[in-house]
Design an enzyme around this catalytic site. Sequence first.
Site, short mmCIF file in Angstrom:
data_model
loop_
_atom_site.label_atom_id
_atom_site.label_comp_id
_atom_site.label_asym_id
_atom_site.label_seq_id
_atom_site.Cartn_x
_atom_site.Cartn_y
_atom_site.Cartn_z
N VAL A 1 -25.87 -1.45 -19.88
CA VAL A 1 -26.76 -0.43 -19.33
C VAL A 1 -27.59 0.07 -20.51
CG1 VAL A 1 -26.86 1.90 -18.39
CG2 VAL A 1 -25.31 0.23 -17.38
N PRO A 2 -28.89 -0.17 -20.47
CA PRO A 2 -29.70 -0.10 -21.71
C PRO A 2 -30.08 1.30 -22.17
CG PRO A 2 -31.09 -0.67 -19.85
CD PRO A 2 -29.70 -0.58 -19.30
N CYS A 3 -29.11 2.09 -22.60
CA CYS A 3 -29.43 3.42 -23.10
C CYS A 3 -30.19 3.33 -24.43
CB CYS A 3 -28.18 4.27 -23.25
SG CYS A 3 -26.91 3.54 -24.26
N HIS A 4 -30.16 2.13 -25.07
CA HIS A 4 -30.92 1.99 -26.32
C HIS A 4 -32.43 2.03 -26.07
CE1 HIS A 4 -30.25 -2.11 -24.70
NE2 HIS A 4 -31.48 -2.36 -25.14
N ARG A 5 -32.83 1.88 -24.81
CA ARG A 5 -34.28 1.91 -24.50
C ARG A 5 -34.79 3.34 -24.30
NH1 ARG A 5 -33.60 -2.85 -20.12
NH2 ARG A 5 -32.83 -4.42 -21.59
#
Lengths: 207, 168
Positions: free
Chosen positions: A165-169
């Site tokens: 789940v791309p929380c880095h984005r």
Amino acid sequence: MTTTHRTDGAAAEHLGTLHDRLVARAQADGLLDVTYRVVDSPVGRLLVAAGESGVLRVAFEVQGHADALADLAARVSPRVLEGGSRLDPVLRELDEYFTGARRAFDVPVDLRLTKGFRRAVVAALPQVGYGATASYAQVAAATGRPTAVRAVGTACALNPVPVLVPCHRVVRSDGTPGRYAGGEHAKCLLLDLERTTRPLATGARQA
Amino acid sequence: MTGPFEDVVREHGGTVLRVCRAVLGAPDADDAWSETFLSALRAWPTLPADVNVEAWLVTVARRKVVDELRRRGRHALPVDDPGTVHGAPLVGAAPGPGERDLDLWRAVGALPDKQRRAVVLHHLGGLPYPEVAALLGGTHAAARRAGADGVAALRLTYGRTHHEEGTS
């Protein structure tokens, strides 16, 4: 896969075989509530854990793998064993992602470790596409609470399944990366990976 | 218990294997090991937090070993048949994780078959002598004597090993 039994030699190898057999038996008997493996990746060693209905946890080494396992044991089930085939699909997808060959994950994810607003934020994050970014404020607005910018930050920091789940984005409004559970370096690395592999993935590399 | 079961397997896998191998030969010892940890995994979430995990596992292992001996009994395989001696070589080949009390395990493995089983089942497994006798064949008194002789022999060999190596 790395199985880190604290022993060496033939006896350890034999115990490793017995361990593998135990995991298979546990799975067959419906006793394998949580299975995990620790794998190498460009952002360091990742712990990946899954229950029967999906991936529960991805933890960076800096977050403490032992703590992550203790948390899983306490909050999901203490029937936790390392190994087994359940994790094969997600580990394959992670490999593909890190080599730039995959832009989205389609393995089932189990978000039971996050609740309430944080869960709503985590559930909304896959809408931020590969190679793109969104600000904390934008995510707050998208989840219907435009003033909850700090809460979005907390939700991202406590995302139980980072990378998948791309929380880095999710970045700061000024475009700087901001903080990340895996460390700022890991966040930059993931953003760079997605930026640089984007043309390859679409098959239209020009520039 | 609320801790990850994986820790239990890593910590005590070697001990349980030594207990199983002290009485059974391969592959029965491996099967007993698997049955022990499968049972333990099943019971783990409901196990009270103050239980001594190692002692509990050894008890479970003992039960599995006994089950296996009984199964053999039903198939009319004499457990004391000299042709099925699995003692010294197997135990000798099972130095395991932690290497704790390895000399003791060697000494146990070197005991005559009946003494070894009596010692393991009674002293390690906590089985009363009447039950040990039922498994080994022979009388209650004979089982008790085998156990006592075994312990006496261990005092000699194990004590000497320790003394020679200067570890005590």
